[in-house]
Write a protein that holds these residues in place. Sequence first.
Motif, mmCIF file in Angstrom:
data_model
loop_
_atom_site.group_PDB
_atom_site.id
_atom_site.type_symbol
_atom_site.label_atom_id
_atom_site.label_comp_id
_atom_site.label_asym_id
_atom_site.label_seq_id
_atom_site.Cartn_x
_atom_site.Cartn_y
_atom_site.Cartn_z
ATOM 1 N N VAL A 19 0.851 -1.190 0.000
ATOM 2 C CA VAL A 19 0.000 0.000 0.000
ATOM 3 C C VAL A 19 0.886 1.240 0.000
ATOM 4 N N GLN A 20 0.513 2.217 -0.811
ATOM 5 C CA GLN A 20 1.239 3.486 -0.835
ATOM 6 C C GLN A 20 0.565 4.445 0.124
ATOM 7 N N GLN A 21 1.387 5.049 0.961
ATOM 8 C CA GLN A 21 0.786 6.014 1.875
ATOM 9 C C GLN A 21 1.478 7.352 1.732
ATOM 10 N N ASN A 22 0.691 8.409 1.650
ATOM 11 C CA ASN A 22 1.252 9.748 1.502
ATOM 12 C C ASN A 22 1.827 10.226 2.827
ATOM 13 N N LEU A 23 2.918 10.969 2.745
ATOM 14 C CA LEU A 23 3.612 11.419 3.958
ATOM 15 C C LEU A 23 3.364 12.887 4.235
ATOM 16 N N PRO A 24 3.342 13.280 5.506
ATOM 17 C CA PRO A 24 3.253 14.710 5.815
ATOM 18 C C PRO A 24 4.537 15.417 5.374
ATOM 19 N N VAL A 25 4.455 16.726 5.279
ATOM 20 C CA VAL A 25 5.524 17.489 4.672
ATOM 21 C C VAL A 25 6.861 17.338 5.421
ATOM 22 N N ASP A 26 6.814 17.285 6.752
ATOM 23 C CA ASP A 26 8.088 17.202 7.482
ATOM 24 C C ASP A 26 8.826 15.904 7.157
ATOM 25 N N LYS A 27 8.053 14.838 6.967
ATOM 26 C CA LYS A 27 8.674 13.562 6.603
ATOM 27 C C LYS A 27 9.268 13.636 5.197
ATOM 28 N N ALA A 28 8.536 14.289 4.287
ATOM 29 C CA ALA A 28 9.018 14.414 2.909
ATOM 30 C C ALA A 28 10.320 15.213 2.888
ATOM 31 N N VAL A 29 10.372 16.277 3.713
ATOM 32 C CA VAL A 29 11.589 17.090 3.781
ATOM 33 C C VAL A 29 12.747 16.236 4.278
ATOM 34 N N LYS A 30 12.491 15.411 5.293
ATOM 35 C CA LYS A 30 13.537 14.512 5.812
ATOM 36 C C LYS A 30 14.045 13.588 4.707
ATOM 37 N N GLY A 31 13.104 13.095 3.897
ATOM 38 C CA GLY A 31 13.469 12.192 2.803
ATOM 39 C C GLY A 31 14.379 12.888 1.803
ATOM 40 N N LEU A 32 14.032 14.152 1.499
ATOM 41 C CA LEU A 32 14.850 14.917 0.561
ATOM 42 C C LEU A 32 16.247 15.133 1.142
ATOM 43 N N GLU A 33 16.295 15.452 2.437
ATOM 44 C CA GLU A 33 17.597 15.669 3.083
ATOM 45 C C GLU A 33 18.451 14.402 3.022
ATOM 46 N N ALA A 34 17.793 13.272 3.260
ATOM 47 C CA ALA A 34 18.524 12.007 3.206
ATOM 48 C C ALA A 34 19.052 11.762 1.798
ATOM 49 N N LEU A 35 18.242 12.139 0.806
ATOM 50 C CA LEU A 35 18.672 11.959 -0.581
ATOM 51 C C LEU A 35 19.893 12.826 -0.891
ATOM 52 N N LEU A 36 19.867 14.072 -0.412
ATOM 53 C CA LEU A 36 21.004 14.971 -0.623
ATOM 54 C C LEU A 36 22.264 14.419 0.025
ATOM 55 N N LYS A 37 22.129 13.999 1.269
ATOM 56 C CA LYS A 37 23.307 13.525 2.012
ATOM 57 C C LYS A 37 23.862 12.257 1.377
ATOM 58 N N SER A 38 22.940 11.356 1.025
ATOM 59 C CA SER A 38 23.384 10.090 0.446
ATOM 60 C C SER A 38 24.060 10.300 -0.898
ATOM 61 N N THR A 39 23.463 11.142 -1.722
ATOM 62 C CA THR A 39 24.018 11.344 -3.053
ATOM 63 C C THR A 39 25.406 11.953 -2.964
ATOM 64 N N TYR A 40 25.525 12.993 -2.149
ATOM 65 C CA TYR A 40 26.825 13.657 -2.058
ATOM 66 C C TYR A 40 27.849 12.757 -1.367
ATOM 67 N N GLY A 41 27.417 12.117 -0.287
ATOM 68 C CA GLY A 41 28.322 11.236 0.457
ATOM 69 C C GLY A 41 28.832 10.110 -0.433
ATOM 70 N N THR A 42 27.945 9.584 -1.258
ATOM 71 C CA THR A 42 28.340 8.484 -2.132
ATOM 72 C C THR A 42 29.254 8.979 -3.241
#
Length: 858
Positions: free
Chosen positions: A470-493
């Motif tokens: 099931v796909q569940q939509n996330l509140p904005v603060d969670k989405a922001v966290k996801g974006l931050e994780a993407l930034l950190k992971s991409t750059y770190g990698t």
Amino acid sequence: GLSSTSSFASSAAGEDSADDGFRSNTKWGWTSGSLVSQTGDQMTIALDHLPAIESPEPLVLPASALSSGDVLMANEYEQSSKGKPLCPDDLISLSHLHEPSVVECLEHRYNDNHIYTSTGPVLLALNPFKNIKGLYGESTMKQYWGKAENNTTETLPPHVYAIADNAFRSMMRKLDETLGDEFPIGCDQSILVSGESGSGKTVTTKFVMKYLAALSQRAGNRPPEKRAYQKVADTKTLTQSDSWETAGSDGSDQGLLNVTNLNGENAQDSIEGQVLQSNPILESFGNARTIRNDNSSRFGKFIEIQFTRMGRLVGAQIETYLLEKVRLVNPSAGERNYHIFYEMLSGSLSAQELRSYFIAHTATAEDFKLTGTGTYNRRDGISDKETFSSLRSAMKAMCFPKEEQRDIFATVAAVLHASNLTFLDYDLESALDNENVHLEPVCHLLGVTPEDLNRALCHVTISAGNEANVQQNLPVDKAVKGLEALLKSTYGTLFTYLVSRINDSISYQREYDEDDNTIYNPEFDPVAVIGVLDIFGFESFKMNSFEQLCINYCNEALQQQFNAFVLKNEQSEYEREGIDWSFIDFPENQDVLDLIDNRGSGLLCILDDQCKAPGTTDRSFALDVMNKCKNHPRFSADRKQTARLQFSVHHYAGAVQYSTQGFIEKNRDELPKEACELLQASTNPFIRHLADIIEFTRTQRASSKPNALTRRNDAKETVGAEFRRQLRDLRGKIDHMTPHYVRCLKPNDELVQNHFDRAAIAEQLRCGGILEAVRVARAGFSNHYSHSNFVRRYRTLVWKEMKVSIRNRKSTVADPSRECMEVIKHLCEKISNDDKEDATNGENNITITPSATVKQYT
Ligand code: ATP
Ligand code: MG
């Protein structure tokens, strides 16, 4: 009694006062003065100056102040022709040795631009924050290797080149002893550079590398060329004089160090040059301007430089530690982000490149969230444009093809744009803002569609047993966290990718035959390494977090290694030799290490267990810690701290207060599964490759050590666990190397020249465990001769007296210990006959004072 008229008194003005700075003690507690009179049980001291008081009254103290340590004896120095005190090159020769005298001596030397000082086995390096004329030029280098090669007895002042030279000679000596072994053991050396941020570790490391590269290129060490990339152009070698003298010879304070020169660009075609060229790449991507250092390395590194039996440098291997990633999502005011972002925005890119990265030619650092909060002006005297061009030449020297360079810069641009993405907030749900002009660039650069990106960031997939997910939509603060994780992971990698890419270029690969056996190439195969460690020093801020715990843990481990080597070795040698010597208690910090990494009960292990269990928070972690560690002698948490979920660890360098806030998230440092899958499905092969690295570095390692709790297939190795593993490897390596230590010291927090802050230096000496080392080195015997060497060296002084016993022998020594005693006996007799004057051999200029001789061999 008091034979000297100067002394130090602990001054009333020196009360510690914790202020906003990160130093717990910014005031110096000592001041110098002269003994005016001493009557009975009272002494009067006239203080030289006391900053807080204009004309201080003489200090009247009980005589017991001397024994209690409130008054310490000061050293008397010889005066130079200009009337300045001449302080010794090696602190162990000071007659009075304690914190104030060490600090005073360093200050005098600093004022004379003598930034290097030995303290027994450790080299202290004061950061001058200015160019000192001729300090690093070619002629200086030549002096240092000339000394060893010409076997002169000339004494040279302490220098980073001397350390590099020692390490090299010590390696070569060992290699000579193991001639014929394909894999000689015990030849490896390490140069361990430590110090706080801005103290000069990276600069020191670069001088070490440069010196070793130059030694390697010296004629005689050079075997015929073998590998394709070792195209040494004869006209373009590192030892060419014009490439040297530029650094530090113009006397200007701008630009401090000629980075281009230090990176050996003139030698980029040789393997030595390539190894040096790893620095500009690591610095562009891993260094940032912070309040403590304009060019602060935000990662630790250990570079193992590989040498052949002939002493030729044939490669290097770099390991990096803990790249700081919070900077990417939460840059601090007054600091910058990683240099590469500004370099790409510095006007260095062509119009076509700008177009392909979707960067407007008018764009500046202010236009991006990632770079917009910092201070834009660059480090003093160094332009982003210049460092970017150094980066490009380094990439070229390292044989990065054009396309690969484009992929790398495109990924940086993707991170830059992604920092500007925004979300629409629908109460409990969120979506990427389609109007945002950065959305399209991000998607293009990452090779994904806006729909996929939106799904990865704003939705979570929940597996519902046997039914479809099931796909569940996330509140904005969670989405922001996801974006931050993407930034950190991409750059770190991307950083991980660059390091392994550099290693592919510069590390020596042995050849294999068809059966996969290595082919032994005695002329080219490296047989020994010199490892150079440039790693963050001990940190203690007002409040500390997970990063500081890791850093301080690392420093505890290194301090233990240091203690073990310098102190225990020295003492156990005396024990072995049966020399009567009063042992100093030296700090033993195994208990702090246990507190941090003990299986099951250590802080990092409790944290890992918490990270693996579902539904845990920083609070549950803090409570678990308080519960499990409360009785540990190195742990404390008072009522106020407990209420705020904080605790203190009593490190060897002092107590540090940690706040548990953010520990769980920082230790997990997870890229959500959705985001990882997004990158894996990219149409861009480079991004897919980065996604593979993310998978590999985490899942693989974790699953290679199965654990009941982590059997889930998305088991990840936590940041703490990865660092613990790296640190174990590092210790394992260093323990088998002969270490050489450099402690860098930062004279002031303002990063200015000609300003020596005594309190700051004293604190760094304490954190570096310098004083203990000095004490041991001095209380012990600074020279270690074998009996036969001693006889060979000193019997010339008593040749006549010894004649009878050695008449029929050449240079061999038959019974070394007996003859040694004989030499000593004759020397002592001779000395007392000379009315206890120094016995001097005119030719060799060796001086032996009676006390030194007697001390050494009775
Ligand atoms: P960090 O832990 O933040 O990476 P660091 O210890 O590596 O700090 P460096 O970057 O090596 O510090 O040095 C900081 C600055 O100090 C350099 O950029 C340079 O300007 C100056 N500096 C350091 N060593 C010297 C030196 N020997 N001569 C002149 N300037 C120096
Ligand atoms: Mg550094």
